[in-house]
Enzyme design. Structure first.
Site, PDB file in Angstrom:
ATOM      1  N   GLU A  41      -5.872  -7.641  -3.011  1.00  0.00           N
ATOM      2  CA  GLU A  41      -6.022  -7.778  -1.556  1.00  0.00           C
ATOM      3  C   GLU A  41      -5.120  -6.770  -0.877  1.00  0.00           C
ATOM      4  O   GLU A  41      -4.021  -6.478  -1.360  1.00  0.00           O
ATOM      5  CB  GLU A  41      -5.630  -9.201  -1.160  1.00  0.00           C
ATOM      6  CG  GLU A  41      -5.776  -9.514   0.297  1.00  0.00           C
ATOM      7  CD  GLU A  41      -4.460  -9.746   1.023  1.00  0.00           C
ATOM      8  OE1 GLU A  41      -4.513 -10.156   2.178  1.00  0.00           O
ATOM      9  OE2 GLU A  41      -3.375  -9.479   0.450  1.00  0.00           O
ATOM     10  N   CYS A  67       0.851  -1.200   0.000  1.00  0.00           N
ATOM     11  CA  CYS A  67       0.000   0.000   0.000  1.00  0.00           C
ATOM     12  C   CYS A  67       0.887   1.251   0.000  1.00  0.00           C
ATOM     13  O   CYS A  67       1.677   1.465   0.904  1.00  0.00           O
ATOM     14  CB  CYS A  67      -0.854  -0.112   1.252  1.00  0.00           C
ATOM     15  SG  CYS A  67      -1.710   1.312   1.808  1.00  0.00           S
ATOM     16  N   ARG A 102      -8.422 -11.640  11.166  1.00  0.00           N
ATOM     17  CA  ARG A 102      -7.561 -10.966  10.187  1.00  0.00           C
ATOM     18  C   ARG A 102      -8.457 -10.333   9.130  1.00  0.00           C
ATOM     19  O   ARG A 102      -9.005 -11.024   8.262  1.00  0.00           O
ATOM     20  CB  ARG A 102      -6.642 -12.006   9.540  1.00  0.00           C
ATOM     21  CG  ARG A 102      -5.604 -11.427   8.584  1.00  0.00           C
ATOM     22  CD  ARG A 102      -4.799 -12.547   7.930  1.00  0.00           C
ATOM     23  NE  ARG A 102      -3.697 -12.033   7.147  1.00  0.00           N
ATOM     24  CZ  ARG A 102      -2.476 -11.758   7.622  1.00  0.00           C
ATOM     25  NH1 ARG A 102      -2.186 -11.983   8.884  1.00  0.00           N
ATOM     26  NH2 ARG A 102      -1.540 -11.264   6.835  1.00  0.00           N
ATOM     27  N   ARG A 153      -9.140  -8.070   5.949  1.00  0.00           N
ATOM     28  CA  ARG A 153      -8.453  -7.610   4.740  1.00  0.00           C
ATOM     29  C   ARG A 153      -9.478  -7.064   3.750  1.00  0.00           C
ATOM     30  O   ARG A 153     -10.596  -7.575   3.660  1.00  0.00           O
ATOM     31  CB  ARG A 153      -7.707  -8.775   4.074  1.00  0.00           C
ATOM     32  CG  ARG A 153      -6.444  -9.183   4.835  1.00  0.00           C
ATOM     33  CD  ARG A 153      -5.413  -8.073   4.784  1.00  0.00           C
ATOM     34  NE  ARG A 153      -4.141  -8.373   5.389  1.00  0.00           N
ATOM     35  CZ  ARG A 153      -3.780  -8.066   6.631  1.00  0.00           C
ATOM     36  NH1 ARG A 153      -4.635  -7.485   7.449  1.00  0.00           N
ATOM     37  NH2 ARG A 153      -2.565  -8.330   7.066  1.00  0.00           N
TER      38      ARG A 153
HETATM   39  C1  LIG Z   1       1.725  -8.173   0.982  1.00  0.00           C
HETATM   40  S1  LIG Z   1       2.958  -9.143   0.279  1.00  0.00           S
HETATM   41  C2  LIG Z   1       2.002 -10.296  -0.655  1.00  0.00           C
HETATM   42  C3  LIG Z   1       2.169 -11.690  -0.175  1.00  0.00           C
HETATM   43  C4  LIG Z   1       1.415 -12.776  -0.951  1.00  0.00           C
HETATM   44  N1  LIG Z   1       0.037 -12.457  -1.154  1.00  0.00           N
HETATM   45  C5  LIG Z   1       1.526 -14.123  -0.264  1.00  0.00           C
HETATM   46  O1  LIG Z   1       0.590 -14.887  -0.276  1.00  0.00           O
HETATM   47  O2  LIG Z   1       2.580 -14.413   0.301  1.00  0.00           O
HETATM   48  C6  LIG Z   1       3.638  -8.100  -0.957  1.00  0.00           C
HETATM   49  C7  LIG Z   1       4.803  -8.738  -1.696  1.00  0.00           C
HETATM   50  O3  LIG Z   1       5.194  -7.858  -2.755  1.00  0.00           O
HETATM   51  C8  LIG Z   1       6.581  -8.017  -2.954  1.00  0.00           C
HETATM   52  N2  LIG Z   1       7.086  -6.879  -3.750  1.00  0.00           N
HETATM   53  C9  LIG Z   1       7.327  -5.611  -3.325  1.00  0.00           C
HETATM   54  N3  LIG Z   1       7.801  -4.865  -4.330  1.00  0.00           N
HETATM   55  C10 LIG Z   1       7.833  -5.660  -5.425  1.00  0.00           C
HETATM   56  C11 LIG Z   1       8.238  -5.439  -6.780  1.00  0.00           C
HETATM   57  N4  LIG Z   1       8.710  -4.261  -7.186  1.00  0.00           N
HETATM   58  N5  LIG Z   1       8.142  -6.469  -7.646  1.00  0.00           N
HETATM   59  C12 LIG Z   1       7.689  -7.700  -7.250  1.00  0.00           C
HETATM   60  N6  LIG Z   1       7.315  -7.953  -5.967  1.00  0.00           N
HETATM   61  C13 LIG Z   1       7.373  -6.952  -5.066  1.00  0.00           C
HETATM   62  C14 LIG Z   1       7.128  -8.093  -1.531  1.00  0.00           C
HETATM   63  O4  LIG Z   1       8.416  -8.677  -1.493  1.00  0.00           O
HETATM   64  C15 LIG Z   1       6.050  -8.926  -0.841  1.00  0.00           C
HETATM   65  O5  LIG Z   1       6.390 -10.286  -0.809  1.00  0.00           O
END
Ligand SMILES: C[S@@+](CC[C@H](N)C(=O)[O-])C[C@H]1O[C@@H](n2cnc3c(N)ncnc32)[C@H](O)[C@@H]1O
Length: 356
Positions: A112, A74, A156, A158
């Site tokens: 999400e 976010c 939780r 969301r």
């Molecule tokens: C809220 S988590 C989502 C986790 C996922 N829904 C799961 O089930 O594990 C957001 C993810 O986005 C990844 N992320 C952040 N910046 C990114 C980018 N520029 N490219 C790809 N992934 C990225 C982070 O490393 C993190 O694992």
């Protein structure tokens, strides 16, 4: 009939979306994740290493798909809700989701985020997200869902945003489950990390809250002083999150991603111990067979960042029901019938031709 509905797993983390959507019967054709530890976990479990940084991915290089799923970070936008096109969001990760949507035109977009997204940057972030999806001619519906309604003992909440092409997603059709409690999700045995009774205080007659949480006590660490009235030690909000102790007769609070030393304390059979990492994965609905290949601190981060798998499964099932099964059947019926009719026509033409 639905096994050819394809999805992509963006911001894939350790694959919570992938597990739930595959369980619902969809097929994953692409994933992206930037963090190396998450990539390792993903590879160990799905046999595929996700592509890296989403900002470097050319949408044209992605195979065609029907559903885009993303639990994206976010970030605030420097623009307000009503302005120009999606280009305004450039420099944010949401922009990369939009450019992939614009190029690939998936039928369904499943996003999400934390519940707080609604209030983030005084509501502007959320407004921009909805408006930009609408500018790409999607119908957008959203709802705050709680993991505890989907068969896991975790409070939780969301926000789920679903953008679609033909009609809006109907959240009321999701099948919710009866509440379950932490005591039925615990490890049977193990090397549990118990606290010495001198390290905590249990409160008398703890009560179950509407959310299903039972605040049972607190670790004897520093209690907040600012704005705290005397004799309020029995209230959970007086204690910092890692000092709170919850009863296993209720549900567990949200597993956060920032807690890398797993300070989640539970009261079980009159003693207080830490929740184990296996229990953390279990109360997110991950299967027992899920391989945890990262160092412990990373695993706590990964599971706190992830998504409740049975909730994604329900969403996936309903997405298929509302947008693919009816349509697939119609298309199939269409195709099969048309083929049969054509065949019939051809046969009668042949008969007719023979008689000429
Ligand atoms: C809220 S988590 C989502 C986790 C996922 N829904 C799961 O089930 O594990 C957001 C993810 O986005 C990844 N992320 C952040 N910046 C990114 C980018 N520029 N490219 C790809 N992934 C990225 C982070 O490393 C993190 O694992």
């Amino acid at each position: 009939m639905t096994n050819n509905v394809k999805f992509i797993d963006l911001f894939a983390g350790i694959g919570g979306f992938r597990l739930g959507l595959e369980q619902a019967g969809m097929e994953c054709v692409f994933s992206s994740e930037i963090n190396d530890h998450c990539k390792e976990t993903y590879f160990a479990n799905f046999g595929e290493r996700p592509y890296g940084d989403i900002t470097k991915i050319n949408a044209n290089d992605i195979e065609d798909f029907d559903v885009l799923s993303a639990g994206f970070p976010c970030q605030p936008f420097s623009i307000s809700g009503k302005q120009l096109g999606f280009e305004d969001t450039r420099g944010t990760l949401f922009f990369d989701i939009l450019r992939i949507i614009k190029e690939k035109q998936p039928k369904v977009v499943l996003l999400e985020n934390v519940k707080h997204l609604i209030h983030h940057d005084k509501g502007n972030t959320f407004k921009v997200i909805i408006n930009k999806l609408e500018e790409l001619e999607y119908l957008v519906s959203w709802k705050v869902l709680n993991a505890s309604d989907f068969g896991v003992p975790q409070n939780r909440e969301r926000i789920i945003i679903i953008a679609t092409k033909e009609k809006t997603f109907d959240f009321s059709k999701l099948q919710k489950k009866k509440r379950v409690y932490l005591k039925d999700f615990l490890d049977k045995d193990g090397d549990f990390e118990y606290l010495d009774p001198s390290e905590y205080t249990l409160i008398d007659n703890p009560t179950i809250q509407k959310s299903g949480l039972i605040f049972a006590g607190y670790r004897n660490k520093k209690i907040r002083k600012n704005g705290v009235r005397p004799n309020t030690e029995h209230l959970s909000r007086v204690h910092k999150q890692p000092n709170r102790i919850y009863s296993v007769e209720g549900v567990h609070p949200t597993l956060p991603s920032q807690e890398t030393s797993g300070r989640f304390y539970i009261l079980v059979d009159g003693r207080v111990r830490k929740l184990t990492i296996d229990e953390c994965f279990r109360i997110m609905g991950f299967p027992e067979t899920f391989k945890k290949v990262s160092p412990l601190g990373e695993l706590y981060k990964q599971i706190g960042n992830s998504v409740c798998v049975p909730m994604v499964y329900e969403l996936g099932k309903e997405i298929l029901n509302q947008f693919f099964i009816e349509n697939t059947q119609t298309t199939r019926r269409g195709k099969v019938q048309v083929k049969e009719e054509l065949q019939g026509d051809l046969d009668s033409y042949r008969r007719f031709a023979v008689n000429l």
